[in-house]
Every structure is written in C-alpha cells, then in structure tokens.
Design an enzyme around this catalytic site. Sequence first.
Site, PDB file in Angstrom:
ATOM      1  N   ASN A  11       0.871  -1.180   0.000  1.00 21.83           N
ATOM      2  CA  ASN A  11       0.000   0.000   0.000  1.00 21.83           C
ATOM      3  C   ASN A  11       0.907   1.229   0.000  1.00 21.83           C
ATOM      4  O   ASN A  11       1.505   1.549   1.020  1.00 21.83           O
ATOM      5  CB  ASN A  11      -0.899  -0.038   1.252  1.00 21.83           C
ATOM      6  CG  ASN A  11      -1.714   1.238   1.399  1.00 21.83           C
ATOM      7  OD1 ASN A  11      -1.797   2.052   0.472  1.00 21.83           O
ATOM      8  ND2 ASN A  11      -2.309   1.420   2.572  1.00 21.83           N
ATOM      9  N   LYS A  13       0.108   4.285  -0.287  1.00 20.04           N
ATOM     10  CA  LYS A  13      -0.516   5.513   0.259  1.00 20.04           C
ATOM     11  C   LYS A  13      -0.269   6.668  -0.707  1.00 20.04           C
ATOM     12  O   LYS A  13      -0.281   6.449  -1.918  1.00 20.04           O
ATOM     13  CB  LYS A  13      -0.005   5.770   1.682  1.00 20.04           C
ATOM     14  CG  LYS A  13      -0.116   4.509   2.555  1.00 20.04           C
ATOM     15  CD  LYS A  13       0.078   4.734   4.010  1.00 20.04           C
ATOM     16  CE  LYS A  13      -0.086   3.403   4.742  1.00 20.04           C
ATOM     17  NZ  LYS A  13       0.012   3.518   6.184  1.00 20.04           N
ATOM     18  N   HIS A 101      -9.395   1.257   5.183  1.00 19.14           N
ATOM     19  CA  HIS A 101      -8.100   1.460   5.841  1.00 19.14           C
ATOM     20  C   HIS A 101      -8.293   2.425   7.011  1.00 19.14           C
ATOM     21  O   HIS A 101      -9.116   3.342   6.935  1.00 19.14           O
ATOM     22  CB  HIS A 101      -7.086   2.035   4.845  1.00 19.14           C
ATOM     23  CG  HIS A 101      -5.685   2.010   5.381  1.00 19.14           C
ATOM     24  ND1 HIS A 101      -5.222   2.968   6.253  1.00 19.14           N
ATOM     25  CD2 HIS A 101      -4.669   1.134   5.214  1.00 19.14           C
ATOM     26  CE1 HIS A 101      -3.963   2.673   6.583  1.00 19.14           C
ATOM     27  NE2 HIS A 101      -3.615   1.566   5.971  1.00 19.14           N
ATOM     28  N   GLU A 103      -6.682   4.872   7.957  1.00 24.24           N
ATOM     29  CA  GLU A 103      -6.506   6.284   7.600  1.00 24.24           C
ATOM     30  C   GLU A 103      -7.773   6.830   6.936  1.00 24.24           C
ATOM     31  O   GLU A 103      -8.133   7.990   7.134  1.00 24.24           O
ATOM     32  CB  GLU A 103      -5.267   6.435   6.699  1.00 24.24           C
ATOM     33  CG  GLU A 103      -3.989   6.261   7.513  1.00 24.24           C
ATOM     34  CD  GLU A 103      -2.812   5.672   6.756  1.00 24.24           C
ATOM     35  OE1 GLU A 103      -2.803   5.674   5.520  1.00 24.24           O
ATOM     36  OE2 GLU A 103      -1.873   5.195   7.438  1.00 24.24           O
ATOM     37  N   GLU A 173      -4.865  -4.635  10.896  1.00 27.33           N
ATOM     38  CA  GLU A 173      -3.834  -3.611  11.069  1.00 27.33           C
ATOM     39  C   GLU A 173      -4.080  -2.855  12.375  1.00 27.33           C
ATOM     40  O   GLU A 173      -4.931  -1.953  12.419  1.00 27.33           O
ATOM     41  CB  GLU A 173      -3.875  -2.610   9.904  1.00 27.33           C
ATOM     42  CG  GLU A 173      -3.606  -3.209   8.550  1.00 27.33           C
ATOM     43  CD  GLU A 173      -3.052  -2.171   7.567  1.00 27.33           C
ATOM     44  OE1 GLU A 173      -2.024  -2.465   6.949  1.00 27.33           O
ATOM     45  OE2 GLU A 173      -3.630  -1.078   7.433  1.00 27.33           O
ATOM     46  N   GLY A 179       3.002   2.645  10.669  1.00 31.98           N
ATOM     47  CA  GLY A 179       3.947   3.730  10.453  1.00 31.98           C
ATOM     48  C   GLY A 179       4.717   4.140  11.694  1.00 31.98           C
ATOM     49  O   GLY A 179       5.369   5.181  11.725  1.00 31.98           O
ATOM     50  N   SER A 219       3.958  -1.853  10.264  1.00 33.64           N
ATOM     51  CA  SER A 219       5.413  -1.916  10.415  1.00 33.64           C
ATOM     52  C   SER A 219       6.001  -3.280  10.047  1.00 33.64           C
ATOM     53  O   SER A 219       6.925  -3.762  10.713  1.00 33.64           O
ATOM     54  CB  SER A 219       5.832  -1.487  11.831  1.00 33.64           C
ATOM     55  OG  SER A 219       5.438  -0.149  12.075  1.00 33.64           O
ATOM     56  N   GLY A 240       3.160  -0.943   4.230  1.00 32.96           N
ATOM     57  CA  GLY A 240       3.192   0.473   3.857  1.00 32.96           C
ATOM     58  C   GLY A 240       4.610   0.910   3.519  1.00 32.96           C
ATOM     59  O   GLY A 240       5.117   0.672   2.419  1.00 32.96           O
TER      60      GLY A 240
END
Length: 258
Positions: A11, A13, A101, A103, A173, A179, A219, A240
Amino acid sequence: MAERKPLISGNWKMHHNHFEAIQMVQSLSYQLNADDYNVCDVSVHPPFTDLRSIQTVLESDHIPISLGAQHCHQEEKGAYTGEVSAGMLQKLNVKLVIVGHSERREIFGESNAQINSKVKAIFKHGMTPILCVGETIEEREEGEAETKVRTQLEEGLQDIGRERIGAMVVAYEPIWAIGTGATATPEDAQNMCAHVRESIKSIAGNGSAETIRIQYGGSVKPVNAAELMNQRDIDGALVGGAALEAESFARIIQYRLH
Ligand code: 13P
C-alpha cells in the site's frame, strides 16, 4: 485444512508519482522470479494517478503482480467531486481494492456502513476487497480490541454472501503499529488473526473461514516478515513504508529465504 496462498500487498498511500511508480515496479520485477510468484501472490496499490501507467507496465511485460487500488467510492457514477468508482477501477484491470483502511476511517470519517457499500461495489465489479480492521492503543489497553474488530467485520460484511466472503481478504492492522515501527508481536498478531477467522466463521460459516485470507499490517519489514508470516492464521502482509522501495519489498516477498 484449506491451503491458502499468501498474498503480500504494497500500500503506497500518497507516495510515488507515476514516473517513480514505473521505476519501482520495473525494479521490483527484476528482483522477483517465477518461484516467488508460485509461492506467493503479490499486489501493488499505487495512487489513482499511477494506475494506468502501472497497468501498462505489468501487462506489456507480463509481470504477474496484481494491480490494486487503495480506495473507491460506493456509487456507480454521479456528482461526487474527486471520487473514483469501482467500475472505473475495473476498467483498468484492477484486481484488489483496499477498503476501510484506518486512515480512511480516521482522517476521512468513513463508517462501517459506507465501507459495507464499498465492499458490495467492489464485488459487483468482479474485484476482491481487502477489508482493513484494527484497534487503537486505547482500545487495546481497555481490553476492547476484539470487540472492535468483531464489529468492524460484522458491519462491514453485512449482507455479503458466504462464497464472496470466503474469496476475499481481511487485513488486520492495529492502528498503533501503522507507520510507527512498533510491530505487533507475532503472538499478538496471530491471536487477533485467529479472532478474525473465528468471527468470519460465525458470520459466514466454516468454509469461508477456512479460505478467507487474513493479512497482518503495521510496520512489516524484511527483518520481521518471516516470523509474522509463519503464524498459523496469518496468510499475508499489507505493507506500507517498506513497500515503497523495490529492494525491501522484494525481501519481504521472499521472506521464506531469509
Ligand atoms: P506501515 O507498514 O508503514 O506501518 O503501514 C501499514 C499500512 O497501513 C498498510 O496499509
């Protein structure tokens, strides 16, 4: 027990313009070989503006990496400035679409009901949803993580047929691991992925629970990929930061060699 082929997805992003994206995918394909694709499915999820370029590279060079998207709108068409429909993605030969997701949930306020409509739109257009679920650190500390994930699955998968659920992907996740460099321990990741499978069993039956693929995300790096991937209920990874560079993403895909 069903054999589930692992799926490792990158992903990206909001990273990589289409020039950078082309370079990345070409470089990734140089580093992977037929054995890698035999044991593991791979997808990349670039920003919308890169999709056409990456589709062309993958198809013209016969690279067996699936094209993925990060998001879509639930409606077919209409006055939704800035949005992209599932039908538009299908026309680009997109195979997998990330939905829900954290986010999108946190920054753009997407609800479980909206996510459910998106899952339906993705299936309607013959693509596979990667439905993301996961808890905040506060929810984990208060012992609410399992309930949160269970609700996200029940509401996100409402009125979806068992067969479709069995063919889709869920990505667990934990929000506190995204992140941050703070990966869940393999045991914690396994426990929650087992909980996801149990929840799917009660939502859609044993058959769907056996075939659905469950990814861990948060991560994931070359150094921890093998340990995570070796867990019984973990069938892949949603990556990510470490999927932005060809070398580190290739090393994650080749986790069995490290
Ligand atoms: P990181 O791998 O950068 O933690 O991101 C995880 C993620 O959100 C993938 O969807």
